[in-house]
Design an enzyme around this catalytic site. Structure first.
Site, PDB file in Angstrom:
ATOM      1  N   GLU A 175       0.851  -1.189   0.000  1.00 39.50           N
ATOM      2  CA  GLU A 175       0.000   0.000   0.000  1.00 39.50           C
ATOM      3  C   GLU A 175       0.890   1.244   0.000  1.00 39.50           C
ATOM      4  OE1 GLU A 175      -3.702   1.908   2.591  1.00 39.50           O
ATOM      5  OE2 GLU A 175      -2.214   0.668   3.627  1.00 39.50           O
ATOM      6  N   LYS A 201      -9.993   2.078  -2.388  1.00 35.69           N
ATOM      7  CA  LYS A 201     -10.209   1.619  -1.011  1.00 35.69           C
ATOM      8  C   LYS A 201     -11.629   1.939  -0.550  1.00 35.69           C
ATOM      9  CE  LYS A 201      -7.680   1.734   3.407  1.00 35.69           C
ATOM     10  NZ  LYS A 201      -6.466   2.302   4.035  1.00 35.69           N
ATOM     11  N   CYS A 246      -5.760  -2.632   2.877  1.00 31.22           N
ATOM     12  CA  CYS A 246      -5.503  -2.384   4.296  1.00 31.22           C
ATOM     13  C   CYS A 246      -6.753  -2.481   5.180  1.00 31.22           C
ATOM     14  CB  CYS A 246      -4.802  -1.048   4.463  1.00 31.22           C
ATOM     15  SG  CYS A 246      -3.950  -0.878   6.058  1.00 31.22           S
TER      16      CYS A 246
END
Length: 359
Positions: A122, A194, A235
């Site tokens: 990331e 995301k 994440c």
């Protein structure tokens, strides 16, 4: 009025069932079952429960049960094959050009060692901070992204499927945390923005709010690559089981989460969450973190890893920069699902997962 009356009668009934008269009346006959006791006649005057929705109730329990009783379709996984996967846990600096060269070198090294699918971390092209995201952001759709161009060339030159971690993306005045996936010809197959932004506040430990600069994505990302069918999360997406459950229903064999857990959440939850997503959905999970830099404003935990469908750690790095390889046999996905058919055993008459992105 009837609501007040119902509450009153419920209170009276509660007192009544604790009385000796109740238990005398409900005593079972020898060899029989418990008989329903008599109740005072005024209790029958209470309104009866109904499955009809009113303007005060969005949906009754009966209606909800009827809607969720049908099992959703689980899409079959593609033909299983063995694939060498490499996780490149690279060190990230404040120099974008240097980061790009570091990533390209890691990809080349991984493919020379036999990798057919390579994963980057990331925010691999910039420091992880709200101050950095706007400065390092690139407009991917406009074709002016140096990072995306470099990763496309690296995938093509090395003939490898590339899950290129994530970078800050600028688009129509907004910023996103975006992962790009390339095939072995360098073609950009898909972007994942995301979905769940990292907004946490643990007093005395860490406070970070991605929402101060970033915008959340609004779609799932599933893509067929030369290596396997991949689902993408980034994440904090790892913390939400619903995303992984949708991916499992769509026939995903591997979920890849480029991620940068920190020194507070990393030791506590990084491995735990990966194992949970893998074993609950009976598929492989791979994560890739930046290398740990104690001098950075945000310190990543590291420990990139691959988890198999039975929650075993197949491969893992430590905290420093490095690449780890593992040969994955995707036949394990179907094997584990045959041994323990969890999806078929789910009680869809009691609960349901609804994919709202499908028309």
């Amino acid at each position: 009025m009837w609501i007040s009356r119902l509450r009153f009668t419920q209170q009276v009934a509660s007192q009544f069932v604790r009385s000796p008269a109740f238990w005398q009346a409900s005593r079972a006959k020898p060899g029989g079952t418990l008989r329903t006791p008599f109740l005072p006649s005024f209790l029958d005057a209470a309104p009866k429960a109904s499955c009809t929705a009113s303007k005060h109730v969005r949906q009754s329990p009966c209606q909800a049960k009827a809607m969720s009783s049908e099992a959703p379709k689980q899409i079959s996984t593609p033909k299983a094959q063995k694939v060498n996967i490499a996780l490149c846990q690279i060190a990230v600096s404040e120099d974008k050009d240097k980061n790009i060269q570091t990533a390209k070198a890691a990809i080349q090294e991984a493919t020379q060692a036999g990798a057919k699918l390579v994963v980057l971390p990331e925010m691999w092209n910039c420091p992880y901070s709200n101050e950095s995201f706007p400065k390092y952001a690139e407009d991917i759709d406009a074709g002016s992204s140096a990072s995306v161009s470099a990763m496309s060339s690296a995938a093509k030159e090395n003939a490898v499927t590339l899950v290129a971690g994530s970078i800050p993306e600028s688009s129509n005045g907004k910023l996103y945390n975006t992962c790009c996936v390339f095939d072995d010809q360098g073609k950009l197959l898909v972007k994942h923005r995301k979905v769940h932004l990292f907004d946490i506040d643990i007093p005395g430990k860490i406070t970070f709010k991605e929402s101060e600069t970033l915008t959340q994505g609004d779609d799932f990302t599933v893509v067929d690559t030369p290596a396997c069918r991949v689902g993408i999360g980034i994440c904090y997406d790892l913390r939400f089981p619903e995303l992984a459950m949708v991916y499992a229903q769509r026939g995903v064999q591997l979920i890849v989460y480029p991620g940068a857990f920190n020194m507070t959440t990393g030791p506590a939850h990084w491995e735990l969450l990966q194992k949970a997503r893998a074993v609950d959905n009976q598929l492989f999970v791979a994560t890739c973190s930046p290398a740990r830099n104690q001098g950075a404003g945000y310190t990543a935990w590291g420990h990139s890893m691959i988890i198999d469908p039975f929650a075993a750690i197949v491969a893992q790095t430590q905290e420093s920069a490095g690449t780890v390889h593992a040969e994955i046999d995707f036949a394990q996905v179907n094997e584990r699902r045959q041994n323990m058919p969890l999806f078929k055993q789910k009680r869809f008459d009691l609960y349901a997962l609804i994919d709202k992105t499908l028309s």
